[in-house]
Design a protein around this motif. Sequence first.
Motif, PDB file in Angstrom:
ATOM      1  N   LEU A 128       1.014  -1.324   0.022  1.00 50.59           N
ATOM      2  CA  LEU A 128      -0.060   0.089  -0.114  1.00 50.59           C
ATOM      3  C   LEU A 128       0.992   1.343   0.046  1.00 50.59           C
ATOM      4  O   LEU A 128       0.691   2.254  -0.502  1.00 50.59           O
ATOM      5  CB  LEU A 128      -0.905   0.055   1.115  1.00 50.59           C
ATOM      6  CG  LEU A 128      -2.320  -0.890   1.106  1.00 50.59           C
ATOM      7  CD1 LEU A 128      -2.816  -1.051   2.462  1.00 50.59           C
ATOM      8  CD2 LEU A 128      -3.146  -0.586   0.181  1.00 50.59           C
ATOM      9  N   ARG A 131       1.970   1.903  -3.291  1.00 51.87           N
ATOM     10  CA  ARG A 131       0.861   1.797  -4.178  1.00 51.87           C
ATOM     11  C   ARG A 131       0.988   1.026  -5.262  1.00 51.87           C
ATOM     12  O   ARG A 131       0.889   1.129  -6.494  1.00 51.87           O
ATOM     13  CB  ARG A 131       1.002   3.435  -4.955  1.00 51.87           C
ATOM     14  CG  ARG A 131       0.999   4.723  -3.920  1.00 51.87           C
ATOM     15  CD  ARG A 131       1.205   5.827  -4.675  1.00 51.87           C
ATOM     16  NE  ARG A 131       1.241   6.964  -3.794  1.00 51.87           N
ATOM     17  CZ  ARG A 131      -0.061   7.560  -3.335  1.00 51.87           C
ATOM     18  NH1 ARG A 131      -1.193   7.427  -3.950  1.00 51.87           N
ATOM     19  NH2 ARG A 131      -0.039   8.715  -2.573  1.00 51.87           N
ATOM     20  N   ASP A 134      -3.924  -1.928  -6.541  1.00 52.05           N
ATOM     21  CA  ASP A 134      -4.758  -1.111  -7.301  1.00 52.05           C
ATOM     22  C   ASP A 134      -6.225  -0.898  -6.766  1.00 52.05           C
ATOM     23  O   ASP A 134      -6.697  -0.004  -6.501  1.00 52.05           O
ATOM     24  CB  ASP A 134      -4.785  -1.279  -8.724  1.00 52.05           C
ATOM     25  CG  ASP A 134      -3.546  -1.275  -9.453  1.00 52.05           C
ATOM     26  OD1 ASP A 134      -2.945  -0.194  -9.134  1.00 52.05           O
ATOM     27  OD2 ASP A 134      -2.966  -2.222  -9.991  1.00 52.05           O
ATOM     28  N   THR A 158      -5.685   3.580  -2.379  1.00 53.51           N
ATOM     29  CA  THR A 158      -6.002   2.666  -3.612  1.00 53.51           C
ATOM     30  C   THR A 158      -7.462   2.660  -3.753  1.00 53.51           C
ATOM     31  O   THR A 158      -8.140   3.762  -3.219  1.00 53.51           O
ATOM     32  CB  THR A 158      -5.892   1.208  -2.876  1.00 53.51           C
ATOM     33  OG1 THR A 158      -6.187   0.118  -3.890  1.00 53.51           O
ATOM     34  CG2 THR A 158      -6.503   0.922  -1.582  1.00 53.51           C
TER      35      THR A 158
END
Length: 198
Positions: A128, A131, A134, A158
């Motif tokens: 997370l 990133r 998704d 996300t």
Amino acid sequence: NTDLLIFCSVNGGKHCFDRRFHNGLDSRYLTATRIAVVGRKTATALNDFGIQADFVPNDFSAAGLIQTLNQTDWSDQASGPNVLIIRASRGNDDLANGIQSIAGDVQQVVAFQNRDIDEPDPTIVSELQKRVIDWFTVTSSATANNLIRLYGDLLHQTRLAAISPITAQTLIDLGYNVDVVADPHTTESLLKQIAELS
């Protein structure tokens, strides 16, 4: 005696029949009982035990099942059907409350326990932060609350996909945007909509 047996999930059906079979019973004990399910997957899972559901709501939701049952003619039951709901340890009482007007008696039985994870998964936290993730699929209000408890503000990095409007509203109330709400309320629909937006 149970006139109407309601299964809220695949797991509930499996645990119920596994227990019955363990005790030497089979599906014949339900000969005089009508069967209702919240979703199509639960109906399909019951087929493995020789059970055909009598009531499956078109939108695969508790609200849809309430509407279906409330529109059913129960005149053959003098005081309404005696209902047994097989459910998880979590969840609300909307289904039980929603059919009170047509039921003679409503009982709920917990077929399995939901348990929380105490600590966030470090791999998920790392991904997370980078990133890499998704989408998160959120399949219940309890899942929504737990995801936020575990991952908090990282979830803003996300996209969130909710299985139903109720789950979506829980996320919104907690301050999170919802990018997809499944329609109909199935995992297949949710994944299809995610694929279309990815």
